[in-house]
Design a protein around this motif. Structure first.
Motif, mmCIF file in Angstrom:
data_model
loop_
_atom_site.group_PDB
_atom_site.id
_atom_site.type_symbol
_atom_site.label_atom_id
_atom_site.label_comp_id
_atom_site.label_asym_id
_atom_site.label_seq_id
_atom_site.Cartn_x
_atom_site.Cartn_y
_atom_site.Cartn_z
ATOM 1 N N ILE A 171 -8.737 -14.906 20.265
ATOM 2 C CA ILE A 171 -8.327 -14.464 18.922
ATOM 3 C C ILE A 171 -8.889 -15.388 17.856
ATOM 4 C CG2 ILE A 171 -6.315 -14.167 17.430
ATOM 5 C CD1 ILE A 171 -4.829 -13.117 19.904
ATOM 6 N N SER A 172 -8.964 -16.701 18.150
ATOM 7 C CA SER A 172 -9.584 -17.624 17.189
ATOM 8 C C SER A 172 -11.066 -17.286 17.002
ATOM 9 C CB SER A 172 -9.433 -19.066 17.664
ATOM 10 O OG SER A 172 -8.086 -19.446 17.683
ATOM 11 N N THR A 173 -11.730 -16.974 18.101
ATOM 12 C CA THR A 173 -13.143 -16.588 18.026
ATOM 13 C C THR A 173 -13.306 -15.305 17.210
ATOM 14 O OG1 THR A 173 -13.550 -17.574 20.202
ATOM 15 C CG2 THR A 173 -15.178 -16.001 19.395
ATOM 16 N N MET A 174 -12.468 -14.317 17.504
ATOM 17 C CA MET A 174 -12.558 -13.043 16.786
ATOM 18 C C MET A 174 -12.271 -13.232 15.303
ATOM 19 S SD MET A 174 -10.585 -9.453 17.555
ATOM 20 C CE MET A 174 -8.969 -10.120 17.171
ATOM 21 N N GLY A 175 -11.263 -14.074 14.982
ATOM 22 C CA GLY A 175 -10.941 -14.325 13.580
ATOM 23 C C GLY A 175 -12.099 -14.949 12.831
ATOM 24 N N ASP A 176 -12.773 -15.935 13.474
ATOM 25 C CA ASP A 176 -13.908 -16.572 12.808
ATOM 26 C C ASP A 176 -15.067 -15.598 12.631
ATOM 27 O OD1 ASP A 176 -15.260 -19.154 11.874
ATOM 28 O OD2 ASP A 176 -16.647 -18.428 13.393
ATOM 29 N N LEU A 177 -15.314 -14.762 13.642
ATOM 30 C CA LEU A 177 -16.402 -13.779 13.523
ATOM 31 C C LEU A 177 -16.127 -12.774 12.402
ATOM 32 C CD1 LEU A 177 -17.194 -13.109 17.293
ATOM 33 C CD2 LEU A 177 -18.650 -14.298 15.628
ATOM 34 N N ALA A 204 -13.219 -21.612 18.492
ATOM 35 C CA ALA A 204 -12.732 -21.240 19.818
ATOM 36 C C ALA A 204 -12.106 -22.435 20.519
ATOM 37 C CB ALA A 204 -13.880 -20.678 20.659
ATOM 38 N N LEU A 205 -12.752 -23.610 20.397
ATOM 39 C CA LEU A 205 -12.205 -24.830 20.989
ATOM 40 C C LEU A 205 -10.871 -25.187 20.357
ATOM 41 C CD1 LEU A 205 -12.511 -27.295 22.825
ATOM 42 C CD2 LEU A 205 -13.777 -28.414 20.978
ATOM 43 N N SER A 206 -10.801 -25.040 19.047
ATOM 44 C CA SER A 206 -9.545 -25.312 18.345
ATOM 45 C C SER A 206 -8.451 -24.341 18.805
ATOM 46 C CB SER A 206 -9.764 -25.179 16.836
ATOM 47 O OG SER A 206 -8.550 -25.289 16.141
ATOM 48 N N GLY A 207 -8.805 -23.063 18.966
ATOM 49 C CA GLY A 207 -7.838 -22.081 19.446
ATOM 50 C C GLY A 207 -7.358 -22.386 20.844
ATOM 51 N N GLY A 208 -8.265 -22.814 21.721
ATOM 52 C CA GLY A 208 -7.868 -23.179 23.074
ATOM 53 C C GLY A 208 -6.903 -24.350 23.082
ATOM 54 N N THR A 209 -7.174 -25.346 22.224
ATOM 55 C CA THR A 209 -6.272 -26.498 22.115
ATOM 56 C C THR A 209 -4.896 -26.077 21.616
ATOM 57 O OG1 THR A 209 -8.194 -27.874 21.586
ATOM 58 C CG2 THR A 209 -6.019 -28.796 21.117
ATOM 59 N N ALA A 210 -4.879 -25.212 20.605
ATOM 60 C CA ALA A 210 -3.602 -24.706 20.085
ATOM 61 C C ALA A 210 -2.852 -23.925 21.161
ATOM 62 C CB ALA A 210 -3.847 -23.821 18.865
#
Length: 332
Positions: free
Chosen positions: A60-66, A90-96
């Motif tokens: 979802i973080s990746t999709m949001g940035d795209l 994406a890395l930030s989303g994974g950490t969250a």
């Protein structure tokens, strides 16, 4: 007018091939739905829940940035998709996702039940949580260390360590921003070390300054707080800024010349910012906090100010503007 309705049974006879195809589609749909349900149950089971949460947060973080980058391309703020930026998000989303997964497990472990009920239930749940946290062995050790660190015996070392750490962190954040906006090409570790050294000098000064203030101006009345605030802004703030520039100049070539130039070009900028930030912050500091926690509070508040100080210190445009104005005066 008569309406003749003629019933033709042949119209309602379904072809066997059609029925077979319909049943095949129905069975395929049922199997697909059953597989989907099974996959969802497996994904959100205790065994795989951690991986599911991390993948969801990353995706979802990746999709949001795209989506954001597509909007920026549409508004012509950028020219093309930056995959490096997307991978960072994406890395930030994974950490969250990792943090949230474990946080909710901790909450459900200490606060059991789903009833909102009356306020009494919430209060009892909160008391239970705080009681369990207080009895947590690791937290007890941390509390003992903190208690010892803020005793009179170790307070100077604690204050210096806090100032060094947060000054280095402030510069690291500022450099990360400058790298992101491409104001600089690579991370400068020496610059961060210099800012940390400057933070140590500031930590020593703050430690003794607050002890002197509380020794000579005793009490927490409005008059006493105003006196401390005025002394802090009129006497100590200029000393702090001079110490900041001086400690950094010691680590540079031509220390005396650099110190004079930095003070001439940038002192007023930082001192003006001091008056914007510190008076309201210091009212809280002098009125509510004991002496031993004041440097910690200062450093927490000044994390943003440290970022600004680093930006002012290493901003070449301020020096350029000053030289241009001087050249203009000479030519006129």
């Amino acid at each position: 007018m008569e309406l003749n309705l003629i019933y033709n049974p042949d119209l309602f006879v379904l072809d066997e091939k059609y029925l077979f195809n319909l049943m095949t589609i129905r069975r395929a749909f049922s199997k697909a739905y059953a597989s989907y349900r099974q996959a969802m149950d497996d994904a959100f089971s205790r065994k795989y829940l951690f991986y599911t949460n991390v993948l969801l947060s990353t995706g979802i973080s990746t999709m949001g940035d795209l989506m954001e980058q597509n909007y920026e391309i549409h508004t012509k703020e950028i020219e093309k998709i930056d995959l490096g930026r997307t991978s960072h998000m994406a890395l930030s989303g994974g950490t969250a996702g990792i943090i949230c997964h474990h946080w909710y497990k901790v909450l459900d472990r200490f606060i059991i039940g789903r009833s909102l009920g009356e306020m009494h239930t919430l209060i009892m749940s909160w008391r239970k949580l705080t009681s369990n946290v207080k009895n947590w062995g690791y937290l007890k050790r941390v509390r003992r260390v903190v208690k010892v660190a803020f005793t009179d015996k170790y307070l100077l070392y604690t204050n210096v360590t806090i100032s060094v750490s947060l000054s280095a962190l402030g510069d690291s954040l500022e450099q990360s921003y400058e790298l992101y906006v491409k104001e600089q090409k690579e991370y400068d570790a020496k610059r961060t070390l210099n800012m940390a050294f400057s933070g140590s000098a500031v930590g020593v000064l703050c430690h003794y300054w607050y002890k002197i203030l509380d020794k000579f101006i005793v009490g927490k009345t409005a008059d006493m707080v105003i006196k401390k605030l005025l002394l802090d802004q009129l006497i100590f703030s200029p000393i702090m800024i001079m110490t900041f520039f001086g400690s950094l100049a010691l680590l540079e070539d031509n220390p005396l010349q650099n110190f004079k130039e930095e003070v001439r070009d940038k002192f007023l900028t930082l001192y003006t910012a001091e008056w914007m930030v510190w008076p309201p912050a210091q009212v809280i500091n002098f009125y509510f906090l004991p002496t031993r926690y004041r440097v910690l509070y200062d450093n927490i508040i000044s994390l943003g100010y440290d970022i600004y100080s680093s930006q002012v210190k290493h901003n070449k445009s301020l020096k350029t503007m000053t030289k241009q104005s001087e050249n203009g005066k000479k030519s006129s």
